[in-house]
Write a protein that holds these residues in place. Structure first.
Motif, mmCIF file in Angstrom:
data_model
loop_
_atom_site.group_PDB
_atom_site.id
_atom_site.type_symbol
_atom_site.label_atom_id
_atom_site.label_comp_id
_atom_site.label_asym_id
_atom_site.label_seq_id
_atom_site.Cartn_x
_atom_site.Cartn_y
_atom_site.Cartn_z
ATOM 1 N N ALA A 42 1.438 7.396 -7.055
ATOM 2 C CA ALA A 42 0.068 7.204 -7.553
ATOM 3 C C ALA A 42 -0.757 6.517 -6.497
ATOM 4 O O ALA A 42 -0.269 5.636 -5.772
ATOM 5 N N GLU A 43 -2.013 6.903 -6.409
ATOM 6 C CA GLU A 43 -2.969 6.279 -5.486
ATOM 7 C C GLU A 43 -4.165 5.764 -6.289
ATOM 8 O O GLU A 43 -4.291 6.033 -7.476
ATOM 9 N N GLY A 44 -5.034 5.036 -5.618
ATOM 10 C CA GLY A 44 -6.245 4.561 -6.275
ATOM 11 C C GLY A 44 -6.098 3.227 -6.968
ATOM 12 O O GLY A 44 -6.953 2.837 -7.762
ATOM 13 N N LEU A 45 -5.016 2.484 -6.688
ATOM 14 C CA LEU A 45 -4.793 1.172 -7.294
ATOM 15 C C LEU A 45 -5.371 0.073 -6.411
ATOM 16 O O LEU A 45 -5.424 0.195 -5.188
ATOM 17 N N ILE A 46 -5.793 -1.010 -7.045
ATOM 18 C CA ILE A 46 -6.331 -2.150 -6.325
ATOM 19 C C ILE A 46 -5.344 -3.310 -6.420
ATOM 20 O O ILE A 46 -5.116 -3.855 -7.495
ATOM 21 N N LEU A 346 14.672 -0.861 5.608
ATOM 22 C CA LEU A 346 14.152 0.414 5.116
ATOM 23 C C LEU A 346 12.624 0.408 5.184
ATOM 24 O O LEU A 346 11.994 -0.651 5.116
ATOM 25 N N VAL A 347 12.047 1.580 5.250
ATOM 26 C CA VAL A 347 10.595 1.840 5.202
ATOM 27 C C VAL A 347 9.800 0.896 6.101
ATOM 28 O O VAL A 347 8.732 0.408 5.739
ATOM 29 N N LYS A 348 10.289 0.603 7.283
ATOM 30 C CA LYS A 348 9.586 -0.273 8.208
ATOM 31 C C LYS A 348 8.209 0.283 8.534
ATOM 32 O O LYS A 348 8.049 1.449 8.869
ATOM 33 N N GLY A 349 7.187 -0.577 8.388
ATOM 34 C CA GLY A 349 5.833 -0.201 8.756
ATOM 35 C C GLY A 349 5.107 0.645 7.733
ATOM 36 O O GLY A 349 3.997 1.120 7.993
ATOM 37 N N LEU A 350 5.690 0.838 6.557
ATOM 38 C CA LEU A 350 5.044 1.668 5.532
ATOM 39 C C LEU A 350 3.811 0.972 4.960
ATOM 40 O O LEU A 350 2.839 1.613 4.581
ATOM 41 N N GLY A 351 3.848 -0.349 4.878
ATOM 42 C CA GLY A 351 2.756 -1.130 4.306
ATOM 43 C C GLY A 351 3.315 -2.413 3.709
ATOM 44 O O GLY A 351 4.531 -2.640 3.700
ATOM 45 N N ARG A 352 2.434 -3.260 3.206
ATOM 46 C CA ARG A 352 2.839 -4.525 2.609
ATOM 47 C C ARG A 352 3.546 -4.273 1.282
ATOM 48 O O ARG A 352 2.922 -3.851 0.314
ATOM 49 N N ILE A 366 8.124 1.513 -5.044
ATOM 50 C CA ILE A 366 7.567 0.457 -4.217
ATOM 51 C C ILE A 366 6.066 0.358 -4.483
ATOM 52 O O ILE A 366 5.355 1.366 -4.449
ATOM 53 N N ALA A 367 5.596 -0.859 -4.745
ATOM 54 C CA ALA A 367 4.158 -1.119 -4.855
ATOM 55 C C ALA A 367 3.670 -1.637 -3.513
ATOM 56 O O ALA A 367 4.170 -2.648 -3.010
ATOM 57 N N LEU A 368 2.708 -0.936 -2.928
ATOM 58 C CA LEU A 368 2.133 -1.322 -1.641
ATOM 59 C C LEU A 368 0.811 -2.038 -1.878
ATOM 60 O O LEU A 368 -0.078 -1.504 -2.545
ATOM 61 N N PRO A 375 -8.095 1.660 -1.685
ATOM 62 C CA PRO A 375 -7.082 1.497 -2.723
ATOM 63 C C PRO A 375 -5.659 1.651 -2.189
ATOM 64 O O PRO A 375 -5.434 2.300 -1.182
ATOM 65 N N SER A 376 -4.723 1.018 -2.906
ATOM 66 C CA SER A 376 -3.322 1.018 -2.527
ATOM 67 C C SER A 376 -2.560 2.049 -3.352
ATOM 68 O O SER A 376 -3.144 2.783 -4.143
ATOM 69 N N ALA A 377 -1.232 2.058 -3.186
ATOM 70 C CA ALA A 377 -0.450 3.140 -3.775
ATOM 71 C C ALA A 377 0.893 2.637 -4.291
ATOM 72 O O ALA A 377 1.379 1.574 -3.919
ATOM 73 N N ILE A 378 1.478 3.450 -5.170
ATOM 74 C CA ILE A 378 2.879 3.346 -5.547
ATOM 75 C C ILE A 378 3.601 4.528 -4.903
ATOM 76 O O ILE A 378 3.158 5.677 -5.011
ATOM 77 N N VAL A 379 4.709 4.249 -4.221
ATOM 78 C CA VAL A 379 5.520 5.314 -3.636
ATOM 79 C C VAL A 379 6.949 5.158 -4.141
ATOM 80 O O VAL A 379 7.299 4.144 -4.758
ATOM 81 N N ARG A 380 7.770 6.170 -3.871
ATOM 82 C CA ARG A 380 9.171 6.053 -4.240
ATOM 83 C C ARG A 380 10.043 6.658 -3.157
ATOM 84 O O ARG A 380 9.606 7.528 -2.378
ATOM 85 N N LEU A 381 11.302 6.210 -3.111
ATOM 86 C CA LEU A 381 12.285 6.745 -2.183
ATOM 87 C C LEU A 381 13.202 7.700 -2.944
ATOM 88 O O LEU A 381 13.774 7.329 -3.970
ATOM 89 N N GLU A 382 13.350 8.916 -2.421
ATOM 90 C CA GLU A 382 14.253 9.908 -2.976
ATOM 91 C C GLU A 382 15.303 10.260 -1.928
ATOM 92 O O GLU A 382 14.991 10.333 -0.743
#
Length: 390
Positions: A42-46, A346-352, A366-368, A375-382
């Motif tokens: 998901a994107e568009g989060l603050i 893991l995920v070095k440099g992806l974001g905070r 992961i919540a960035l 806006p920030s994002a939620i990502v996941r590792l698969e």
């Protein structure tokens, strides 16, 4: 009545639908035991701070400015959940952790931590619970309000054990160490600066807490001498409670929490003063003060903490996943006999990385919190099979 098995199957199906995304969003990376793909959920989060998964497939995300957002069927709903209390949104303050009650499928109870506004422009850490129904939080009860004053370091992580208890972290509120370090409020049992609290689920104090019978001690305190604990997870298999906490400049810690334990801040530690690099602590060790199970020097600015017990990444089972803000990474920690024997980044440099959770599908979410790139994002590792990469 919705059984746990039915609820879990429904959630797995909904998450598969919810988070199915285009291949263009994929980012494949490599590690010692598992290759993995980073997929945007998901994107568009603050300023997302925490995530939670519900049995019906919804995913909840706290936004620090004071909104509780819902991701449903792959979409971030425009309207936030109603009924969330007013928060003190300034600096490190805001709406922070969200954790469903272990029996959420039956009682619909959500627990939220936040920085509560007080008189005279002050604030403190507080935890409420309420029934989550049809996009609203109802029947709200405050179960904890910390006795603290300060600028930041609210702590605010929430975790349940298997015996009807809830643990809450509270930071030292950025009270600067000075003079006699043992006079710092994090070394006191008379307030909630730098503590882990243990309560019953309704906010009452268990009779077997370590300081219940000690004069001039707050009975809900479980451990003390912490600085800024922003990650916490309870291990049901062992009964261990783990936390990660920020050191100052350097000296972040992974701690195994013992009831009544003193973790030493600011008397002992491994960090130094910001900027000047001057010593803060009297030493790194002292009798009667508990040593961390791991330190990070330089600091990674520890954040969310999770224990991996799923099967999607089977070689990571029983590993801790520690988020890092400044480090922009997840530290994958292999445990043996309550000690860290190996670390991989893991995920070095992806974001905070503000939060990390394991979903019911076994993927890692992961919540960035990219404040300068909202806006920030939620990502996941698969997981990615190596033959798939070829």
């Amino acid at each position: 009545m919705l059984t746990a098995t039915v609820a879990r199957k429904a959630l797995l199906a909904a998450l598969t639908l919810c988070c199915a995304l285009t291949a263009s969003a994929d980012d494949t990376r490599y590690s010692a035991y598992h290759d993995y793909r980073v997929v945007t959920v998901a994107e568009g989060l603050i300023r997302p701070w925490s995530m939670a998964f519900l049995p019906d497939g919804e995913m909840l995300v706290t936004e620090q400015p004071g909104r509780l957002r819902v991701i449903r069927n792959g979409e971030l709903l425009e309207d936030p959940v109603e009924g969330v209390p007013e928060v003190f949104y300034r600096g490190q303050g805001g709406l922070l952790d969200v954790v469903p009650h272990p029996a959420f499928a039956l009682n619909r109870l959500l627990y939220l931590s936040y920085s509560k506004p007080l008189a005279n422009d002050e604030s403190t850490t507080a935890v409420i619970r309420g029934r989550y129904e049809q996009g609203q939080l109802r029947n709200i009860e405050e179960i904890f309000e910390a006795k603290t004053r300060g600028r930041g370091h609210y702590g605010s992580r929430i975790a349940f054990d298997d015996n009807g208890h809830v643990f809450i972290t509270v930071g030292d509120r950025q009270v600067p160490p000075s003079g006699d370090l043992e006079d710092h409020p994090a070394q006191s049992l008379a307030d909630h600066h730098g503590v882990v609290v243990r309560l019953r689920e309704d906010g009452s104090v268990p009779a077997d807490n370590p300081f219940v019978d000690r004069e001039n001690a707050l009975p809900e305190i479980w451990s003390y001498g912490h600085r800024s604990p922003q990650g916490m997870v309870f291990d049901s298999s062992t009964g261990n409670l783990w936390i990660t906490e920020h050191g100052p400049q350097g000296g972040d810690e992974l701690n195994l929490i013992e009831p009544g334990g003193n973790y030493g801040w600011p008397v002992i530690g491994y960090g130094v003063n910001y900027g000047s690099g001057k010593a803060i602590h009297e030493a790194t060790h002292r009798e009667g003060m508990i040593q961390p199970r791991k330190i990070w020097v330089p600091s990674i600015a520890t954040s969310g903490l999770a224990l991996y017990e799923a099967n999607a990444f089977h070689n990571w089972r029983r590993h801790l996943l520690a988020g890092g803000l400044a480090g922009q990474q997840i530290a994958l920690l292999e445990l043996e006999d309550q000690s860290v024997i190996r670390e991989e980044t893991l995920v070095k440099g992806l974001g905070r990385v503000r939060d990390v959770r394991v979903g019911p599908d076994g993927f890692i979410y992961i919540a960035l919190d990219d404040r300068r790139a909202d806006p920030s994002a939620i990502v996941r590792l698969e997981p990615v099979a190596r033959e798939e990469i070829r």
